[in-house]
Design a protein around this motif. Structure first.
Motif, PDB file in Angstrom:
ATOM      1  N   ILE A  62       0.834  -1.201   0.000  1.00  0.00           N
ATOM      2  CA  ILE A  62       0.000   0.000   0.000  1.00  0.00           C
ATOM      3  C   ILE A  62       0.874   1.259   0.000  1.00  0.00           C
ATOM      4  CG2 ILE A  62      -0.272   0.377   2.512  1.00  0.00           C
ATOM      5  CD1 ILE A  62      -3.077   0.535  -0.114  1.00  0.00           C
ATOM      6  N   GLU A  63       2.144   1.111   0.384  1.00  0.00           N
ATOM      7  CA  GLU A  63       3.051   2.267   0.410  1.00  0.00           C
ATOM      8  C   GLU A  63       3.625   2.582  -0.965  1.00  0.00           C
ATOM      9  OE1 GLU A  63       2.748   3.720   3.012  1.00  0.00           O
ATOM     10  OE2 GLU A  63       2.353   2.241   4.579  1.00  0.00           O
ATOM     11  N   SER A  64       3.346   1.736  -1.945  1.00  0.00           N
ATOM     12  CA  SER A  64       3.911   1.952  -3.282  1.00  0.00           C
ATOM     13  C   SER A  64       3.373   3.239  -3.899  1.00  0.00           C
ATOM     14  CB  SER A  64       3.553   0.769  -4.185  1.00  0.00           C
ATOM     15  OG  SER A  64       3.919   1.064  -5.506  1.00  0.00           O
ATOM     16  N   MET A  75       6.226  -4.665  15.381  1.00  0.00           N
ATOM     17  CA  MET A  75       7.267  -4.041  14.554  1.00  0.00           C
ATOM     18  C   MET A  75       7.592  -4.895  13.327  1.00  0.00           C
ATOM     19  SD  MET A  75       8.157  -1.016  15.458  1.00  0.00           S
ATOM     20  CE  MET A  75       9.642  -0.810  14.470  1.00  0.00           C
ATOM     21  N   GLU A  76       7.462  -6.225  13.456  1.00  0.00           N
ATOM     22  CA  GLU A  76       7.743  -7.088  12.301  1.00  0.00           C
ATOM     23  C   GLU A  76       6.946  -6.633  11.072  1.00  0.00           C
ATOM     24  OE1 GLU A  76       9.992  -9.753  11.887  1.00  0.00           O
ATOM     25  OE2 GLU A  76      10.735  -8.770  13.682  1.00  0.00           O
ATOM     26  N   GLY A  77       5.692  -6.320  11.294  1.00  0.00           N
ATOM     27  CA  GLY A  77       4.874  -5.830  10.185  1.00  0.00           C
ATOM     28  C   GLY A  77       5.194  -4.383   9.842  1.00  0.00           C
ATOM     29  N   PHE A  78       5.469  -3.603  10.876  1.00  0.00           N
ATOM     30  CA  PHE A  78       5.730  -2.171  10.640  1.00  0.00           C
ATOM     31  C   PHE A  78       7.012  -1.977   9.830  1.00  0.00           C
ATOM     32  CE2 PHE A  78       6.836   2.205  12.087  1.00  0.00           C
ATOM     33  CZ  PHE A  78       5.683   2.838  11.673  1.00  0.00           C
ATOM     34  N   TYR A  79       8.015  -2.814  10.106  1.00  0.00           N
ATOM     35  CA  TYR A  79       9.261  -2.729   9.323  1.00  0.00           C
ATOM     36  C   TYR A  79       8.990  -2.884   7.827  1.00  0.00           C
ATOM     37  CZ  TYR A  79      12.334  -3.113  13.470  1.00  0.00           C
ATOM     38  OH  TYR A  79      12.997  -2.895  14.640  1.00  0.00           O
ATOM     39  N   LYS A  80       8.018  -3.730   7.511  1.00  0.00           N
ATOM     40  CA  LYS A  80       7.714  -3.952   6.088  1.00  0.00           C
ATOM     41  C   LYS A  80       7.142  -2.679   5.452  1.00  0.00           C
ATOM     42  CE  LYS A  80       7.030  -8.890   6.630  1.00  0.00           C
ATOM     43  NZ  LYS A  80       6.048  -9.950   6.837  1.00  0.00           N
ATOM     44  N   HIS A  81       6.341  -1.953   6.236  1.00  0.00           N
ATOM     45  CA  HIS A  81       5.853  -0.666   5.714  1.00  0.00           C
ATOM     46  C   HIS A  81       7.011   0.313   5.559  1.00  0.00           C
ATOM     47  CE1 HIS A  81       1.384  -1.049   5.728  1.00  0.00           C
ATOM     48  NE2 HIS A  81       1.714  -2.115   6.457  1.00  0.00           N
ATOM     49  N   LEU A  82       7.893   0.342   6.571  1.00  0.00           N
ATOM     50  CA  LEU A  82       9.050   1.256   6.471  1.00  0.00           C
ATOM     51  C   LEU A  82       9.899   0.901   5.251  1.00  0.00           C
ATOM     52  CD1 LEU A  82      10.250   1.612  10.200  1.00  0.00           C
ATOM     53  CD2 LEU A  82       8.822   3.193   8.872  1.00  0.00           C
TER      54      LEU A  82
END
Ligand code: ACM
Ligand code: ZN
Length: 558
Positions: free
Chosen positions: A148-150, A531-538
């Motif tokens: 979704i960050e693309s 954070m495991e998921g949040f890192y993927k957004h970062l």
């Protein structure tokens, strides 16, 4: 699953992993990613065993007459519309496959409160103000796949979010991040990215440190030399500032933001519910201004835009009227650019050597009936406060502004530990906590031997996470003056945006949780699993975050 069970489940997993290691099994430590990888952690999360799936027919219901709600919808359409390729059109009728954004004063009192319901037929965000709706959208964003960050359309994705009931509100009203653009300069595009990341974590203030000894970074129309001269230094120190002899790179360095660029950034922040606090340093850290206008110093100069880091003795002369005329003119332009209620006036690290020797400063001490140079600094700050109050703006200053007496309406940023914050709160002044030991994100975050050169210090992710902004020394009444906390990023040893990201993340995420999530809802193991998921957004946002050794993180439980 309620948040408690979620937390205990991830704790169990951690123990299993650590156990495997201690039994001499493969040194494979892992942390299981939470199904709700939300940073900061909402106050109440009730997991549901279903999901909502976006498609090209997903529509939005919202009050089109409310411009602030419209702003949230614009953000949603931009953020979700590009990667999905969906247009998220407005509808009044549909009752399935819709996202409902609704103002609802019953949701909570706190600014930023919201509720979020995700079920197969709809997503519903309710909040007392548009700001809460915006935070609800950020929560949905974090629950979506990281693609979704693309900033391009991603084909073939299944855009699903897990079912959930969330009720959420911030613990603190001030949730800030700071950036020093004086020591090094960061382009407009990076400042926007930084603001985006602040908003992603539901933080609401960006403290923009715009003037320094090593560079003046804001265009002031009435004093063009501030940027013509003050925005550039001849060269920059190589290596650590404590190491002599000094060695320089021989390369001119500088840059500044035009007023048009600043307006653009302020508007960008507004659309993300982030208020910018500009900092114009006085009376110290002003070498760049003095290099441009030497008549504002006690000795008359000549002065230079500094090429190394430290504290410098030449500061604005407090005896000359033209110093105040200059600062009032500068602040008049600053106030026109920044609509927020706060202006940060610095106040830290101002040596009094020159004032002690200056006949005009000494004269001022006499005529104003002041005791010493500390009271002269207090006079200085109070005079600036009085001026800003005529423009309906309130000052924030570093905790040195306590010395010689606080300006009546000042908010104090406690940075030399927590003592300043305690003293200010006891004097019934608002306080923002930013003590070096917990909030200086320019400190080393891991063994210095494994890290790029930094200023010093040692501040792990875990230590930030466990920070409690309200000092124990305050009673309940005094504690109300603690507005929140802020992460500071001083950039002596941080040369570009990539390096800012490396130092700020993930520690800023830990701080975001410190200022948002109630103490009793925080949980280190649960944080790591989210954070495991949040890192993927970062990562999808191309953020150059530091990834600590998992073993260190699990063991670092304090
Ligand atoms: C500071 O770090 N000098 C506020
Ligand atoms: Zn003077």
């Amino acid at each position: 699953m309620n948040p408690k069970r979620l937390a205990s489940k991830s704790l169990l997993l951690l123990f299993v992993s650590v156990f495997a290691l201690s039994c001499g099994g493969p040194a494979e430590l892992s942390i299981k990613e939470s199904r709700y990888p939300l940073i900061p952690k909402p106050q109440h999360v009730e997991a549901q065993d279903n999901e909502f799936v976006f498609n090209a027919n997903t529509k939005i219901i919202y009050d089109q007459k409310n411009p602030d709600v419209g702003m949230v919808v614009d953000f949603l359409r931009e953020r979700f519309g590009i990667p999905t390729g969906y247009s998220f059109e407005q509808t009044n009728a549909a009752d399935t496959n819709v996202i409902i954004l609704k103002l609802d004063p019953t949701v909570g009192e706190a600014e930023g409160a919201y509720s979020l319901l995700i079920e197969p037929s709809k997503i519903e965000v309710r909040a007392p103000q548009a700001k809460g709706l915006f935070y609800g959208v950020q929560t949905i964003r974090q629950l979506l796949p990281p693609e979704i960050e693309s900033r391009d359309t991603v084909e073939g994705m299944r855009w699903s979010v897990p079912g959930v009931k969330i009720k959420d509100a911030p613990r603190f009203q001030y949730r800030g991040m700071h950036l020093d653009v004086g020591r090094h300069f960061f382009p407009v595009e990076f400042i926007k990215k930084y603001i985006d990341l602040i908003a992603l974590q539901k933080m609401n203030y960006f403290h923009w440190h715009l003037t320094e000894d090593q560079g003046w970074r804001i265009e002031i129309k009435k004093y063009p030399k501030l940027t013509q001269v003050g925005a550039y230094r001849k060269q920059t120190l190589i290596g650590h500032g404590s190491k002599k002899p000094y060695i320089y790179d021989g390369t001119p360095y500088g840059g500044f933001y035009t007023q048009d660029q600043i307006r653009e950034i302020v508007d960008y922040a507004r659309k993300r519910f982030v208020t910018i606090i500009p900092e114009i340093e006085m009376p110290g850290h002003s070498s760049a201004a003095l290099a441009a206008y030497p008549e504002l110093g006690c000795t008359g100069g000549p002065y230079m835009v500094q090429e190394r880091w430290g504290i410098f003795p030449d500061i604005y002369c407090a005896g000359k009227e033209k110093t105040f005329q200059f600062l009032e003119d500068v602040l008049t332009e600053v106030v026109d650019l920044f609509p927020g209620k706060y202006i940060h006036i610095g106040g830290d690290e101002a040596p009094k050597d020159r004032w002690k020797e200056c006949s005009l400063c000494q004269e001022r001490i006499k005529t104003e009936g002041l005791k010493d140079e500390h009271e002269l600094q207090s006079y200085f700050i109070q005079r600036i406060e009085k001026f800003l109050l005529t423009k309906n703006r309130y000052i924030i200053g570093w905790d040195e502004i306590l010395e010689g007496g606080l300006a009546p309406q000042a908010t104090v940023m406690s940075w030399r530990g927590i003592k300043g914050g305690i003293a200010a709160a006891k004097q019934k002044h608002d306080v923002i906590m930013t003590p070096t030991g917990y909030c200086y994100l320019n400190f080393y975050q891991a063994d210095p031997r494994t890290q790029p050169l930094a200023i010093g210090g040692f501040l792990t992710l875990n230590k930030v996470y466990n920070y409690e902004p309200v000092p124990r020394e305050l009673n309940e009444e005094e504690a109300k003056y603690i507005l929140g906390a802020q992460g500071n990023v001083w950039t002596e040893y941080i040369l570009n945006g990539r390096e800012v990201e490396y130092m700020a993340f993930p520690r800023a995420a830990a701080l975001a949780e410190v200022v948002w999530t109630n103490k009793e809802n925080k949980d280190w193991a649960d944080f790591l699993s989210r954070m495991e998921g949040f890192y993927k957004h970062l990562a999808a946002l191309n953020v150059n975050y530091f990834r600590g050794n998992i073993g260190d993180l699990i063991r670092d439980k304090k």
